[in-house]
Design an enzyme around this catalytic site. Structure first.
Site, PDB file in Angstrom:
ATOM      1  N   ALA A 156       0.860  -1.187   0.000  1.00  0.00           N
ATOM      2  CA  ALA A 156       0.000   0.000   0.000  1.00  0.00           C
ATOM      3  C   ALA A 156       0.892   1.232   0.000  1.00  0.00           C
ATOM      4  CB  ALA A 156      -0.883   0.017   1.238  1.00  0.00           C
ATOM      5  N   LYS A 157       0.533   2.204  -0.809  1.00  0.00           N
ATOM      6  CA  LYS A 157       1.307   3.454  -0.805  1.00  0.00           C
ATOM      7  C   LYS A 157       0.607   4.387   0.175  1.00  0.00           C
ATOM      8  CE  LYS A 157       3.476   6.463  -4.195  1.00  0.00           C
ATOM      9  NZ  LYS A 157       4.813   6.508  -3.602  1.00  0.00           N
TER      10      LYS A 157
END
Ligand code: PMP
Length: 307
Positions: A156-157
């Site tokens: 996940a960014k």
């Protein structure tokens, strides 16, 4: 930063200086947001967004991992980005979409979670400098450990992940280096604060697998495909710090960092201490592709011309 005229914010195009938020915004305190970094390059047919769908797919995947709701679909986000580029009349730009938990309640889990979506764009040159792209950069293997994916999903960014990146990068810069390289909890090479890493040994290209607490970089995927098309062997394998120091060539990949050669690690030269031949070949193909100068990869570009 070079401000552009408009930012898209929750459905409207507003002036750059008016795209503000409250100091008690949840995400500011707890990192409860996710974002993307995308580039649009100047081509002979106007600005073109590189791998727009892949980036917005990842944004929505990041939202799901954090249970953050984004009211917009991938197609809508792409179309908004095209309009924003046309409105701002930028020939090329960096694109920063963000979805974050708003001002509302300040508990860790907001009672009435509402989310904002914004997309900002601005002109941004090479992230690690033009000289870095040309001659390579100097890195430090950080003593800040890469956050294990079990603690914060590395795929996940998320805004919060970047506190880890910030610490590592800041320490490296304070010691006179250009960038950090983070090892994970097993002591293996993971990635840079905002880049994936590749090494080359005996003409074989290797990058750490996603399981080494790595973001599944879109440039990483691109480079794997381009290098295979060029006829190189590419594999995802665990890399130890000594493999890294012993490599013939080494480079970072990322939307911001593009393909940046690493010429020195911990004050030790990599190869002959310059951009290597294979890195050069890959970097030059990458720039042709993103700038629409290689028709074989034109399907990765989304053009933004006014029509
Ligand atoms: N790793 C990290 C931690 C990053 O922040 C980035 C930049 N998004 C990358 C790798 C490279 O990813 P991409 O090629 O998708 O920009």
């Amino acid at each position: 930063m070079n401000p552009s005229e408009y930012i898209w914010y929750n459905g409207s195009f507003i002036n750059w200086n008016q795209a503000n938020t409250h100091v008690l915004t949840h995400a500011l305190h707890y990192g409860s947001g996710v974002f993307e970094g995308i580039r649009a390059y100047q081509t002979s047919d106007g600005a073109a967004i590189f791998k727009a769908k892949e980036h917005y797919d990842r944004l929505l995947d990041s939202c799901s991992l954090y249970d953050i709701e984004c009211k917009y679909s991938v197609d809508e986000l792409i179309s908004i980005t095209q309009d924003l580029i046309v409105k701002n009349q930028l020939p090329s730009c960096y694109i920063r979409p963000i979805v974050y938990t708003d001002y509302g309640s300040i508990g860790i889990i907001p009672k009435d979670g509402s989310y904002s979506v914004a997309i900002a764009i601005w002109e941004w040159g090479s992230y690690l400098g033009d000289e870095g792209l040309q001659y390579g950069i100097r890195c430090l293997i950080s003593d800040i450990m890469k956050t294990p994916t079990q603690s914060m999903p590395s795929t996940a960014k998320s805004c919060a992940n970047y506190a880890n990146s910030f610490l590592a990068k800041k320490k490296a810069i304070n010691q006179g280096f250009d960038e950090a390289i983070l090892l994970n909890q097993h002591g293996n090479v993971s990635e840079g604060p905002g880049e994936n890493i590749f090494i080359i040994k005996n003409n074989k290209i290797v990058t750490p697998p996603i399981s080494e607490d790595v973001l599944k970089g879109i440039t990483r995927d691109t480079i794997i495909e381009l290098a295979l098309d060029l006829g190189y062997s590419v594999s995802e394998e665990t890399i130890s710090p000594s493999d890294l120091l012993d490599s013939d060539e080494c480079f970072f990949t990322g939307t911001a960092a593009e393909v940046t050669p690493i010429r020195e690690i911990n004050n030790q030269s990599i190869g002959d201490g310059r951009k290597g031949a294979i890195t050069s070949e890959i970097q030059s193909l990458y720039f042709d592709v993103v700038k629409g100068q290689n028709q074989d990869y034109n399907h990765w570009l989304t053009y933004c011309k006014e029509n």
